[in-house]
Design a protein around this motif. Structure first.
Motif, PDB file in Angstrom:
ATOM      1  N   GLU A 139       1.647  -0.586  36.259  1.00  0.00           N
ATOM      2  CA  GLU A 139       2.741   0.330  36.568  1.00  0.00           C
ATOM      3  C   GLU A 139       3.783   0.322  35.451  1.00  0.00           C
ATOM      4  N   GLY A 140       4.160  -0.872  34.993  1.00  0.00           N
ATOM      5  CA  GLY A 140       5.132  -0.969  33.912  1.00  0.00           C
ATOM      6  C   GLY A 140       4.619  -0.349  32.629  1.00  0.00           C
ATOM      7  N   LEU A 141       3.349  -0.554  32.338  1.00  0.00           N
ATOM      8  CA  LEU A 141       2.731   0.018  31.144  1.00  0.00           C
ATOM      9  C   LEU A 141       2.797   1.548  31.194  1.00  0.00           C
ATOM     10  N   SER A 142       2.529   2.099  32.353  1.00  0.00           N
ATOM     11  CA  SER A 142       2.578   3.550  32.514  1.00  0.00           C
ATOM     12  C   SER A 142       3.991   4.082  32.282  1.00  0.00           C
ATOM     13  N   VAL A 143       4.985   3.368  32.786  1.00  0.00           N
ATOM     14  CA  VAL A 143       6.376   3.796  32.588  1.00  0.00           C
ATOM     15  C   VAL A 143       6.733   3.784  31.108  1.00  0.00           C
ATOM     16  N   LEU A 144       6.388   2.708  30.406  1.00  0.00           N
ATOM     17  CA  LEU A 144       6.724   2.607  28.984  1.00  0.00           C
ATOM     18  C   LEU A 144       6.054   3.702  28.160  1.00  0.00           C
ATOM     19  N   ARG A 145       4.894   4.138  28.573  1.00  0.00           N
ATOM     20  CA  ARG A 145       4.172   5.157  27.817  1.00  0.00           C
ATOM     21  C   ARG A 145       4.630   6.578  28.145  1.00  0.00           C
ATOM     22  N   ASN A 146       5.246   6.771  29.305  1.00  0.00           N
ATOM     23  CA  ASN A 146       5.536   8.135  29.749  1.00  0.00           C
ATOM     24  C   ASN A 146       7.017   8.452  29.928  1.00  0.00           C
ATOM     25  N   LEU A 147       7.859   7.445  29.881  1.00  0.00           N
ATOM     26  CA  LEU A 147       9.275   7.638  30.216  1.00  0.00           C
ATOM     27  C   LEU A 147       9.967   8.631  29.298  1.00  0.00           C
ATOM     28  N   TRP A 148       9.663   8.575  27.998  1.00  0.00           N
ATOM     29  CA  TRP A 148      10.393   9.391  27.018  1.00  0.00           C
ATOM     30  C   TRP A 148       9.641  10.650  26.602  1.00  0.00           C
ATOM     31  N   VAL A 149       8.552  10.973  27.301  1.00  0.00           N
ATOM     32  CA  VAL A 149       7.741  12.135  26.924  1.00  0.00           C
ATOM     33  C   VAL A 149       8.433  13.432  27.310  1.00  0.00           C
ATOM     34  N   ALA A 150       9.047  13.473  28.481  1.00  0.00           N
ATOM     35  CA  ALA A 150       9.710  14.676  28.982  1.00  0.00           C
ATOM     36  C   ALA A 150      11.219  14.442  29.080  1.00  0.00           C
ATOM     37  N   ASP A 151      11.943  15.482  29.475  1.00  0.00           N
ATOM     38  CA  ASP A 151      13.395  15.376  29.582  1.00  0.00           C
ATOM     39  C   ASP A 151      13.823  14.423  30.687  1.00  0.00           C
ATOM     40  N   SER A 152      13.015  14.318  31.739  1.00  0.00           N
ATOM     41  CA  SER A 152      13.312  13.391  32.831  1.00  0.00           C
ATOM     42  C   SER A 152      12.002  12.799  33.331  1.00  0.00           C
ATOM     43  N   PHE A 153      12.128  11.747  34.136  1.00  0.00           N
ATOM     44  CA  PHE A 153      10.950  10.982  34.541  1.00  0.00           C
ATOM     45  C   PHE A 153      10.953  10.797  36.049  1.00  0.00           C
ATOM     46  N   SER A 154       9.804  11.056  36.662  1.00  0.00           N
ATOM     47  CA  SER A 154       9.662  10.887  38.108  1.00  0.00           C
ATOM     48  C   SER A 154       8.378  10.133  38.404  1.00  0.00           C
ATOM     49  N   PRO A 171      13.932   5.608  22.184  1.00  0.00           N
ATOM     50  CA  PRO A 171      13.636   4.821  20.985  1.00  0.00           C
ATOM     51  C   PRO A 171      13.476   5.703  19.755  1.00  0.00           C
ATOM     52  N   VAL A 172      13.536   5.096  18.582  1.00  0.00           N
ATOM     53  CA  VAL A 172      13.274   5.803  17.334  1.00  0.00           C
ATOM     54  C   VAL A 172      11.803   6.183  17.256  1.00  0.00           C
ATOM     55  N   GLN A 173      10.926   5.243  17.593  1.00  0.00           N
ATOM     56  CA  GLN A 173       9.485   5.471  17.532  1.00  0.00           C
ATOM     57  C   GLN A 173       9.056   6.263  18.766  1.00  0.00           C
ATOM     58  N   ARG A 174       8.509   7.424  18.554  1.00  0.00           N
ATOM     59  CA  ARG A 174       8.112   8.284  19.651  1.00  0.00           C
ATOM     60  C   ARG A 174       6.603   8.455  19.714  1.00  0.00           C
ATOM     61  N   PRO A 175       6.038   8.573  20.921  1.00  0.00           N
ATOM     62  CA  PRO A 175       6.756   8.637  22.195  1.00  0.00           C
ATOM     63  C   PRO A 175       7.307   7.293  22.670  1.00  0.00           C
ATOM     64  N   HIS A 176       6.878   6.195  22.025  1.00  0.00           N
ATOM     65  CA  HIS A 176       7.353   4.872  22.404  1.00  0.00           C
ATOM     66  C   HIS A 176       6.992   3.908  21.284  1.00  0.00           C
TER      67      HIS A 176
END
Length: 311
Positions: A139-154, A171-176
């Motif tokens: 679950e945590g891995l999924s959040v770290l990979r997807n949190l900054w992909v879109a404008d908001s996260f659900s 972060p500077v490095q995108r998407p993570h």
């Protein structure tokens, strides 16, 4: 590509001098590591170990992300590695905020090394169900990979609900930042193939493997088999195997100095690791004093890193 070298802070070694984890000593250590040519500096974590575990050979630690933020402030080039962060210990949105902060303040130098964790008493002390650790890690891995992909996260987590949450600045490095995953099991390699940029196996005995709740991997032959398996899994996932790092820690990671240590034998073992498919290795200097640690960094840079750079 030749090997890259990660220096793990010696706080995890017996008899580490307190001066090495105070402000001036930490700054001197990080700067010396960068000057010696190390590619990354790493800190491990155990936020709430038991006295029994420490007395039986366990080790103290700093908060890895806080320590890496400090190291970022006194260096310019060296990468920063959490080695490793136990994802199930934390709400993933909270840890993501700290990760983004360190990556921002370091101008994009953070590599996030993560693991499932293995100390039952530490899980209990932190209020985390030990039996849930695998699911919480994924679950945590999924959040770290997807949190900054879109404008908001659900997402609907096991113990939290995110409804249009924002993690900004990102972060500077995108998407993570790159995510490296520790562990020797095939389940770990499957996770790397699915969602990681690096694998961090340990070359350890059966006894140590039982303690850390992972599979034994005693030598370079076993490592080579594990890397071949990972590469096959990456191909099956449609990924380029050369895009994934393999960082190895072994009994050769803890070095001695001068006549007590054979740099030639060490270099030969590094060649064996590279031949097996490793891209990165972990090194730890002695830490009985700041001078000893800095001397170890300088000597390793001259005797090993410089030689690899030339070749």
């Amino acid at each position: 590509m030749g090997l890259r070298f990660t220096i793990e802070h010696p706080l995890g070694r017996p008899g580490c001098s307190p001066e090495l984890y105070r402000r001036e000593g930490m700054a001197a250590f990080a700067s010396a590591a960068e000057n010696a040519g190390f590619d990354a500096i790493a800190f491990t974590e155990h936020p709430a170990p038991s006295l029994k575990w420490l007395s039986a050979g366990g080790h103290e630690s700093l908060d890895p992300l806080a320590a890496l933020a400090f190291a970022a402030a006194v260096t310019k080039r060296i990468r920063l590695l959490s080695y490793l962060l136990v994802l199930p210990y934390r709400n993933p949105l909270l840890v993501a905020k700290t990760i983004a902060t360190v990556d921002l303040l370091s101008d994009g130098r953070l590599t996030v090394g993560v693991g499932v964790g293995y100390l039952k008493t530490e899980f209990a002390a932190l209020g985390v169900d030990f039996e849930e650790r695998g699911a919480l890690f994924d679950e945590g891995l999924s959040v770290l990979r997807n949190l900054w992909v879109a404008d908001s996260f659900s997402t609907e987590g096991r113990h939290f609900t995110a409804r249009g949450q924002v993690s900004a600045p990102g972060p500077v490095q995108r998407p993570h930042p790159p995510i490296w995953i520790g562990g020797n099991s095939r389940a770990t390699r499957r996770r790397v193939a699915r969602a990681g940029e690096g694998w961090m196996p340990l070359l350890i005995s059966d006894e140590m493997a039982a303690t850390t709740r992972t599979e034994a991997m005693s030598g370079t032959a076993a490592l080579k088999m594990g890397i071949a398996d990972l590469q096959a899994l990456l191909v099956d996932a449609g990924r380029d195997p050369s895009s994934v790092a393999v960082q190895v820690k072994s009994r050769h990671s803890d070095i001695l100095l001068h006549r007590e240590y054979s740099w030639e034998r060490h270099h030969q073992f590094m060649e064996e690791l590279a031949a097996a498919g490793a891209t990165d290795v972990v090194v730890r200097t002695p830490g009985h004093s700041l001078n000893e640690a800095v001397e170890g960094l300088e000597e390793y840079g001259q005797c090993v890193i410089a030689r690899w750079r030339r070749s």
